[in-house]
Design a protein around this motif. Structure first.
Motif, PDB file in Angstrom:
ATOM      1  N   SER A  68       1.576  15.372  -0.163  1.00 41.13           N
ATOM      2  CA  SER A  68       0.476  14.702  -0.859  1.00 41.13           C
ATOM      3  C   SER A  68       0.278  15.449  -2.170  1.00 41.13           C
ATOM      4  N   GLY A  77       0.835  -1.200   0.000  1.00 38.96           N
ATOM      5  CA  GLY A  77       0.000   0.000   0.000  1.00 38.96           C
ATOM      6  C   GLY A  77       0.858   1.233   0.000  1.00 38.96           C
ATOM      7  N   SER A 108       0.961  -1.548  -4.898  1.00 38.49           N
ATOM      8  CA  SER A 108       1.431  -0.188  -5.186  1.00 38.49           C
ATOM      9  C   SER A 108       2.848  -0.233  -5.749  1.00 38.49           C
ATOM     10  N   ASN A 148      -4.697  15.586  -0.774  1.00 41.68           N
ATOM     11  CA  ASN A 148      -5.903  15.189  -0.066  1.00 41.68           C
ATOM     12  C   ASN A 148      -5.835  15.812   1.321  1.00 41.68           C
ATOM     13  N   LYS A 173      -6.754   3.878  -6.283  1.00 41.29           N
ATOM     14  CA  LYS A 173      -7.821   4.888  -6.341  1.00 41.29           C
ATOM     15  C   LYS A 173      -8.350   4.982  -7.769  1.00 41.29           C
TER      16      LYS A 173
HETATM   17  C1  LIG Z   1      -3.269  10.644   0.157  1.00 36.67           C
HETATM   18  C2  LIG Z   1      -3.579   9.186   0.363  1.00 36.67           C
HETATM   19  N1  LIG Z   1      -2.557   8.313   0.522  1.00 36.67           N
HETATM   20  C3  LIG Z   1      -2.756   6.995   0.700  1.00 36.67           C
HETATM   21  C4  LIG Z   1      -4.040   6.478   0.736  1.00 36.67           C
HETATM   22  C5  LIG Z   1      -4.234   5.017   0.975  1.00 36.67           C
HETATM   23  O1  LIG Z   1      -3.318   4.278   0.281  1.00 36.67           O
HETATM   24  P1  LIG Z   1      -3.123   2.717   0.552  1.00 36.67           P
HETATM   25  O2  LIG Z   1      -4.477   2.140   0.746  1.00 36.67           O
HETATM   26  O3  LIG Z   1      -2.455   2.261  -0.689  1.00 36.67           O
HETATM   27  O4  LIG Z   1      -2.264   2.607   1.753  1.00 36.67           O
HETATM   28  C6  LIG Z   1      -5.127   7.349   0.573  1.00 36.67           C
HETATM   29  C7  LIG Z   1      -6.494   6.813   0.649  1.00 36.67           C
HETATM   30  O5  LIG Z   1      -7.436   7.526   0.877  1.00 36.67           O
HETATM   31  C8  LIG Z   1      -4.887   8.725   0.369  1.00 36.67           C
HETATM   32  O6  LIG Z   1      -5.882   9.581   0.190  1.00 36.67           O
END
Ligand SMILES: Cc1ncc(COP(=O)(O)O)c(C=O)c1O
Length: 389
Positions: free
Chosen positions: A169, A95, A246, A173, A236
């Motif tokens: 980011s 992830g 990932s 987000n 996403k």
């Molecule tokens: C900025 C950001 N990073 C990472 C994630 C989650 O990533 P992962 O599920 O691959 O850890 C999200 C999910 O909402 C996100 O918005």
């Protein structure tokens, strides 16, 4: 069928977190869930078909990730972002948050300082603190029109000898900025001057609307590439986060080696068969589906922004440049944060993310996920209007 974004799919019995945790998070089941950042759309048919085909083979044992996995991302980065990658720069993470954690473990020691830019995705706080690193906040600045920018003067003041890395980011987000080359370059110059590494979470890279652009920070110059670690994923973009697959881009060999050591030490390098297949499928075949999705999402964004501006003047919304997340400002309601939250849940019965989970800068804010069939978005807006309009 896979491109019927208007289709309403019942996810309530699939243990989808957005639905299954309504009671736990909001205290009631009967809310319209527009919080967790996944989409209420079907995963593309060509992905589902490829996964079904793999199931024709009855053994799901330990399985290698082929070179074509990384080649698929390399080709996507070139096509979609004009980013030219060397295959050897690419490595794996289940992830994106796991990649952030591995980067922190690889490049910092306990007690070192890690900078983040709130309001920002809550795991940025949790991961840094949970790994016993000191969190340094470099809040974004909000302009009167609701647009956010980075605060470079504040950043420079907060860096000291213990500051090792900054996590950004891009696109951001929850504030919806697609950082420009100029902004990223200014940030990178500060990092270069102060021996900081830049960890860029680019999971929202593919959701950039017309007239805006996603710029990978590592694409700006070879010098910047050498201090950057970029983590991204198709999860996403193609609504496959449950496949936990990932990619991490680390151009500097020495940094890549250190990351890979931790990845292997935690035995996280293996991934899973279905994630490997879906990853390759979407990056090789997903352009048309994504372009249709972006048209649909942009219409949802336009509809929502226009609806709020025309019908709910007490809520302010800035049209995001990127992401399917709207950062709604309720400060004009004259209510306290707690009162707004109570009304959202118990009167409007909509489930938005609480702005305070993104940092204290999120007071009076709630995050709305508009990646849902238009009828659902319209229903949420009517509910909002009936309480706040
Ligand atoms: C900025 C950001 N990073 C990472 C994630 C989650 O990533 P992962 O599920 O691959 O850890 C999200 C999910 O909402 C996100 O918005």
């Amino acid at each position: 069928m896979g491109k019927d974004f208007d289709r309403i799919i019942d996810r309530s019995k699939s243990l989808a977190i957005k639905y299954a945790r309504r009671k736990a998070v909001f205290g009631r089941e009967d809310i319209l869930p527009m919080w967790v950042a996944d989409m209420d759309f079907a995963t593309p048919d060509f992905v589902l078909d490829a996964l079904r085909q793999r199931l024709d083979h009855p053994v799901l044992g330990y399985t290698l990730r082929p070179k074509s996995f990384y080649e698929a991302y390399k080709a996507w980065a070139k096509k979609r972002y004009s980013w030219h990658l060397d295959l050897e720069w690419l490595t794996f993470s289940p992830g994106v948050v796991a990649a952030l954690a591995l980067a922190i473990l690889s490049y910092t020691d306990q007690g070192d300082k890690v900078v983040i830019q709130p309001p920002v995705y809550p795991p940025f706080f949790e991961t840094v603190k949970g790994l016993d690193r000191e969190l340094v906040l470099n809040p974004l600045k909000r302009l009167p029109d609701g647009r956010y920018i980075m605060d470079f003067d504040d950043l420079k003041k907060k860096i000291d000898a213990k500051t090792r890395l900054i996590i950004i980011s891009n696109p951001h987000n929850p504030v919806g900025r697609a950082w420009t080359a100029d902004e990223l370059r200014q940030l990178a110059e500060i990092a270069l001057d102060n021996n900081l590494l830049i960890v860029s979470d680019d999971i929202h890279a593919d959701f950039v609307y017309k007239n805006y652009k996603y710029v990978p920070i590592a694409s700006l110059s070879p010098e910047i590439a050498k201090i950057s670690i970029t983590a991204t994923s198709p999860s996403k973009t193609f609504n496959i986060p449950g496949l936990s697959t990932s990619v991490v881009i680390i151009p500097a060999k020495e940094l890549r080696d250190r990351y890979n050591e931790k990845l292997h030490a935690a035995h996280l390098w293996l991934g899973n068969i279905f994630g490997n297949i879906a990853f390759e499928q979407v990056y090789n075949n997903g352009e048309e589906w994504l372009d249709d999705l972006l048209d649909y999402l942009e219409q949802n964004v336009d509809y929502t922004v226009q609806f709020i501006n025309e019908n709910i003047p007490s809520i302010k919304v800035w049209r995001p440049e990127a992401t399917f997340l709207l950062w709604l400002d309720f400060s004009g309601t004259g209510l306290t944060h707690g009162q707004i939250k109570d009304k959202l849940v118990n009167e409007a019965r909509v489930g938005f993310n609480d702005g305070l989970t993104f940092g204290k800068q999120g007071e009076y804010f709630f995050r709305m996920n508009i990646a849902a069939p238009r009828a659902v978005v319209k229903e949420a807006l009517e509910r909002l209007k009936s309480v706040f309009g």
